[in-house]
Structures are given as structure tokens and as C-alpha cells.
Design a protein around this motif. Structure first.
Motif, PDB file in Angstrom:
ATOM      1  N   ILE A 132       0.896  -1.188   0.071  1.00 14.60           N
ATOM      2  CA  ILE A 132       0.051   0.077  -0.006  1.00 14.60           C
ATOM      3  C   ILE A 132       1.018   1.283  -0.143  1.00 14.60           C
ATOM      4  O   ILE A 132       0.794   1.997  -0.787  1.00 14.60           O
ATOM      5  CB  ILE A 132      -1.005  -0.005   1.176  1.00 14.60           C
ATOM      6  N   CYS A 133       2.030   1.224   0.692  1.00 16.85           N
ATOM      7  CA  CYS A 133       2.828   2.467   0.831  1.00 16.85           C
ATOM      8  C   CYS A 133       3.517   2.597  -0.473  1.00 16.85           C
ATOM      9  O   CYS A 133       3.750   3.714  -0.963  1.00 16.85           O
ATOM     10  CB  CYS A 133       4.001   2.196   1.979  1.00 16.85           C
ATOM     11  N   LYS A 134       4.025   1.755  -1.155  1.00 16.26           N
ATOM     12  CA  LYS A 134       4.691   1.673  -2.565  1.00 16.26           C
ATOM     13  C   LYS A 134       3.556   2.284  -3.394  1.00 16.26           C
ATOM     14  O   LYS A 134       3.917   3.148  -4.289  1.00 16.26           O
ATOM     15  CB  LYS A 134       5.255   0.393  -2.924  1.00 16.26           C
ATOM     16  N   LEU A 135       2.389   1.773  -3.497  1.00 19.55           N
ATOM     17  CA  LEU A 135       1.304   2.019  -4.496  1.00 19.55           C
ATOM     18  C   LEU A 135       1.001   3.816  -4.143  1.00 19.55           C
ATOM     19  O   LEU A 135       1.016   4.511  -5.197  1.00 19.55           O
ATOM     20  CB  LEU A 135      -0.065   1.398  -4.033  1.00 19.55           C
ATOM     21  N   GLN A 136       1.089   4.110  -3.024  1.00 15.94           N
ATOM     22  CA  GLN A 136       0.819   5.534  -2.770  1.00 15.94           C
ATOM     23  C   GLN A 136       2.070   6.336  -3.115  1.00 15.94           C
ATOM     24  O   GLN A 136       1.647   7.464  -3.727  1.00 15.94           O
ATOM     25  CB  GLN A 136       0.608   5.606  -1.076  1.00 15.94           C
ATOM     26  N   THR A 137       3.181   5.838  -3.013  1.00 12.57           N
ATOM     27  CA  THR A 137       4.260   6.667  -3.191  1.00 12.57           C
ATOM     28  C   THR A 137       4.308   6.695  -5.074  1.00 12.57           C
ATOM     29  O   THR A 137       4.694   7.796  -5.317  1.00 12.57           O
ATOM     30  CB  THR A 137       5.486   5.846  -3.072  1.00 12.57           C
ATOM     31  N   VAL A 138       4.156   5.493  -5.595  1.00 12.52           N
ATOM     32  CA  VAL A 138       4.337   5.518  -7.193  1.00 12.52           C
ATOM     33  C   VAL A 138       3.083   6.255  -7.800  1.00 12.52           C
ATOM     34  O   VAL A 138       3.448   7.043  -8.643  1.00 12.52           O
ATOM     35  CB  VAL A 138       4.393   4.198  -7.477  1.00 12.52           C
ATOM     36  N   THR A 139       2.169   6.313  -7.147  1.00 10.11           N
ATOM     37  CA  THR A 139       0.829   6.851  -7.831  1.00 10.11           C
ATOM     38  C   THR A 139       0.516   8.346  -7.371  1.00 10.11           C
ATOM     39  O   THR A 139      -0.305   9.171  -7.950  1.00 10.11           O
ATOM     40  CB  THR A 139      -0.491   6.053  -7.682  1.00 10.11           C
ATOM     41  N   GLY A 140       0.854   8.517  -6.074  1.00 13.63           N
ATOM     42  CA  GLY A 140       0.526  10.016  -5.528  1.00 13.63           C
ATOM     43  C   GLY A 140      -0.835   9.935  -4.955  1.00 13.63           C
ATOM     44  O   GLY A 140      -1.311  10.768  -4.653  1.00 13.63           O
ATOM     45  N   LEU A 141      -1.377   8.822  -4.915  1.00 12.65           N
ATOM     46  CA  LEU A 141      -2.766   8.560  -4.345  1.00 12.65           C
ATOM     47  C   LEU A 141      -2.726   8.572  -2.760  1.00 12.65           C
ATOM     48  O   LEU A 141      -1.510   7.886  -2.190  1.00 12.65           O
ATOM     49  CB  LEU A 141      -3.369   7.322  -4.757  1.00 12.65           C
ATOM     50  N   THR A 142      -3.846   8.819  -2.092  1.00 18.42           N
ATOM     51  CA  THR A 142      -3.841   8.482  -0.747  1.00 18.42           C
ATOM     52  C   THR A 142      -4.908   7.239  -0.639  1.00 18.42           C
ATOM     53  O   THR A 142      -5.967   7.638  -0.624  1.00 18.42           O
ATOM     54  CB  THR A 142      -4.163   9.699  -0.011  1.00 18.42           C
ATOM     55  N   LEU A 143      -4.229   6.303  -0.298  1.00 14.71           N
ATOM     56  CA  LEU A 143      -5.272   4.968  -0.427  1.00 14.71           C
ATOM     57  C   LEU A 143      -5.821   4.821   1.137  1.00 14.71           C
ATOM     58  O   LEU A 143      -6.745   4.418   1.556  1.00 14.71           O
ATOM     59  CB  LEU A 143      -4.524   3.765  -0.959  1.00 14.71           C
ATOM     60  N   ILE A 144      -4.830   4.924   2.169  1.00 11.85           N
ATOM     61  CA  ILE A 144      -5.263   5.006   3.546  1.00 11.85           C
ATOM     62  C   ILE A 144      -4.677   6.134   4.352  1.00 11.85           C
ATOM     63  O   ILE A 144      -3.542   6.387   4.176  1.00 11.85           O
ATOM     64  CB  ILE A 144      -4.365   3.385   4.210  1.00 11.85           C
ATOM     65  N   SER A 145      -5.528   6.445   5.055  1.00  9.48           N
ATOM     66  CA  SER A 145      -5.171   7.568   5.904  1.00  9.48           C
ATOM     67  C   SER A 145      -5.397   7.247   7.415  1.00  9.48           C
ATOM     68  O   SER A 145      -6.485   6.760   7.869  1.00  9.48           O
ATOM     69  CB  SER A 145      -6.208   8.750   5.463  1.00  9.48           C
ATOM     70  N   ILE A 146      -4.302   7.480   8.395  1.00  9.18           N
ATOM     71  CA  ILE A 146      -4.508   6.948   9.804  1.00  9.18           C
ATOM     72  C   ILE A 146      -4.596   8.399  10.547  1.00  9.18           C
ATOM     73  O   ILE A 146      -3.697   9.477   9.996  1.00  9.18           O
ATOM     74  CB  ILE A 146      -3.181   6.396   9.942  1.00  9.18           C
ATOM     75  N   ALA A 147      -5.457   8.601  11.349  1.00  8.09           N
ATOM     76  CA  ALA A 147      -5.302   9.569  12.197  1.00  8.09           C
ATOM     77  C   ALA A 147      -4.446   9.962  13.032  1.00  8.09           C
ATOM     78  O   ALA A 147      -3.897   8.691  13.503  1.00  8.09           O
ATOM     79  CB  ALA A 147      -6.817   9.541  13.159  1.00  8.09           C
ATOM     80  N   GLU A 148      -3.692  11.013  13.440  1.00  6.67           N
ATOM     81  CA  GLU A 148      -2.644  11.266  14.023  1.00  6.67           C
ATOM     82  C   GLU A 148      -3.016  11.360  15.570  1.00  6.67           C
ATOM     83  O   GLU A 148      -3.779  12.200  15.813  1.00  6.67           O
ATOM     84  CB  GLU A 148      -2.127  12.565  13.648  1.00  6.67           C
ATOM     85  N   PRO A 149      -2.580  10.270  16.264  1.00  4.21           N
ATOM     86  CA  PRO A 149      -3.388  10.285  17.669  1.00  4.21           C
ATOM     87  C   PRO A 149      -2.840  11.349  18.509  1.00  4.21           C
ATOM     88  O   PRO A 149      -3.292  11.587  19.591  1.00  4.21           O
ATOM     89  CB  PRO A 149      -2.654   8.762  18.216  1.00  4.21           C
ATOM     90  N   TYR A 150      -1.645  11.853  18.342  1.00  5.78           N
ATOM     91  CA  TYR A 150      -1.221  13.019  19.169  1.00  5.78           C
ATOM     92  C   TYR A 150      -1.634  14.375  18.905  1.00  5.78           C
ATOM     93  O   TYR A 150      -1.606  15.476  19.562  1.00  5.78           O
ATOM     94  CB  TYR A 150       0.050  13.170  19.038  1.00  5.78           C
ATOM     95  N   ASN A 151      -2.304  14.591  17.790  1.00  4.52           N
ATOM     96  CA  ASN A 151      -2.995  15.569  17.632  1.00  4.52           C
ATOM     97  C   ASN A 151      -4.365  15.895  17.719  1.00  4.52           C
ATOM     98  O   ASN A 151      -5.122  16.784  17.350  1.00  4.52           O
ATOM     99  CB  ASN A 151      -2.404  16.075  15.902  1.00  4.52           C
ATOM    100  N   THR A 152      -4.924  14.916  18.213  1.00  6.41           N
ATOM    101  CA  THR A 152      -6.519  15.021  18.400  1.00  6.41           C
ATOM    102  C   THR A 152      -6.863  15.620  19.854  1.00  6.41           C
ATOM    103  O   THR A 152      -6.156  15.683  20.543  1.00  6.41           O
ATOM    104  CB  THR A 152      -7.413  13.429  18.502  1.00  6.41           C
ATOM    105  N   LYS A 153      -7.896  16.222  19.654  1.00  5.25           N
ATOM    106  CA  LYS A 153      -8.367  16.917  20.946  1.00  5.25           C
ATOM    107  C   LYS A 153      -9.097  15.963  21.837  1.00  5.25           C
ATOM    108  O   LYS A 153     -10.009  15.348  21.214  1.00  5.25           O
ATOM    109  CB  LYS A 153      -9.029  18.061  20.739  1.00  5.25           C
ATOM    110  N   MET A 154      -8.819  16.045  22.975  1.00  6.45           N
ATOM    111  CA  MET A 154      -9.407  15.173  23.759  1.00  6.45           C
ATOM    112  C   MET A 154     -10.641  15.794  24.818  1.00  6.45           C
ATOM    113  O   MET A 154     -10.364  16.978  25.284  1.00  6.45           O
ATOM    114  CB  MET A 154      -8.517  14.583  24.950  1.00  6.45           C
ATOM    115  N   ILE A 155     -11.759  15.253  24.824  1.00  2.27           N
ATOM    116  CA  ILE A 155     -12.724  15.797  25.353  1.00  2.27           C
ATOM    117  C   ILE A 155     -13.067  14.922  26.732  1.00  2.27           C
ATOM    118  O   ILE A 155     -13.272  13.950  26.694  1.00  2.27           O
ATOM    119  CB  ILE A 155     -14.213  15.538  24.685  1.00  2.27           C
ATOM    120  N   VAL A 156     -12.999  15.762  27.783  1.00  8.62           N
ATOM    121  CA  VAL A 156     -13.017  15.172  29.048  1.00  8.62           C
ATOM    122  C   VAL A 156     -14.562  15.531  29.478  1.00  8.62           C
ATOM    123  O   VAL A 156     -15.203  16.685  29.679  1.00  8.62           O
ATOM    124  CB  VAL A 156     -12.185  15.738  30.119  1.00  8.62           C
TER     125      VAL A 156
END
Length: 127
Positions: free
Chosen positions: A83-107
Motif C-alpha cells: 500500500i505504501c509503495k502504491l501511494q508513493t508511485v501513484t501519488g494517491l492517498t489510499l489509506i489515511s491514519i488519524a494522528e493520535p497526538y493531534n486529536t483533541k481530548m474531550i473530558v
């Protein structure tokens, strides 16, 4: 009438072990199959838009053309590396992972209780 009953009995007979196993595998594989199909559609769109052939994509990825053929059918369980190779070669975003450290936490705080007066037992002298 007997033909109808015989036909119903034929249709309603218990499924074979093979059919049950195939159905169980389909249920287990459902999520990755859906994702694989989504990736296949994205790659096919890329190939059409860019005018790239499956053979050319295979060469750029360093895989056999037969693998690309399987990939675009949407039934290939792709590795993260692929999947990473495909994304690099094609320039597509095939899978997007949320960044765990940039999410706001609601208490969620518990509801406030009414404050009650507690008697200390002391009385105040009149001034």
C-alpha cells in the motif's frame, strides 16, 4: 403439486460443509475485502487518468504484472508495504491514519452536586 414440493425440498436442503465454510470465510474477510475493492477502484482510476498500463505500474512497483491484475480485481489482501509503495508511485492517498497526538481530548466531568451547608456546631456571637 408434487413437483413443487420436490423442488422446495431440493432448495431447502441443508447447506454442505463447503458452502458453510465459504460463507464463514466471506464474513471474516468482509472488511479487508471492502478496503481492497476501494483501493482497486482508486488504482483503476489512476491508470485511466494517467494513461499508465498495468504492466508499466507493475514495473514501477517492482512486481509481476499478474499481481497488478489481481490487485485491480479488488480481491487481494494487500500488505502495508505494498500500500505504501502504491501511494508513493501513484501519488494517491489510499489509506489515511488519524494522528493520535493531534486529536483533541474531550473530558466529560460528572454532574455537579448541590452544595449543602455543613454545620460546624459553633454559633456566632452577635456583635
Amino acid at each position: 403439486m408434487t413437483q413443487t414440493i420436490d423442488r422446495l425440498r431440493e432448495i431447502a436442503k441443508p447447506r454442505s460443509k463447503e458452502a458453510k465454510e465459504k460463507a464463514r470465510r466471506r464474513r471474516e474477510d468482509r472488511e479487508w475485502m471492502r478496503m481492497s475493492q476501494d483501493i482497486a477502484i482508486s488504482v483503476l482510476g489512476y491508470l485511466r487518468r494517467s494513461g499508465t498500463t498495468q504492466k508499466e505500474l507493475a514495473e514501477r512497483l517492482g512486481v509481476a504484472p499478474a499481481y497488478i491484475s489481481k490487485l485491480v480485481k479488488g480481491q487481494e489482501n494487500l500488505s502495508l508495504s505494498t500500500i505504501c509503495k502504491l501511494q508513493t508511485v501513484t501519488g494517491l492517498t489510499l489509506i489515511s491514519i488519524a494522528e493520535p497526538y493531534n486529536t483533541k481530548m474531550i473530558v466529560a466531568l460528572p454532574p455537579l452536586r448541590a452544595i449543602t451547608r455543613v454545620s460546624t456546631g459553633f454559633t456566632q456571637a452577635a456583635a
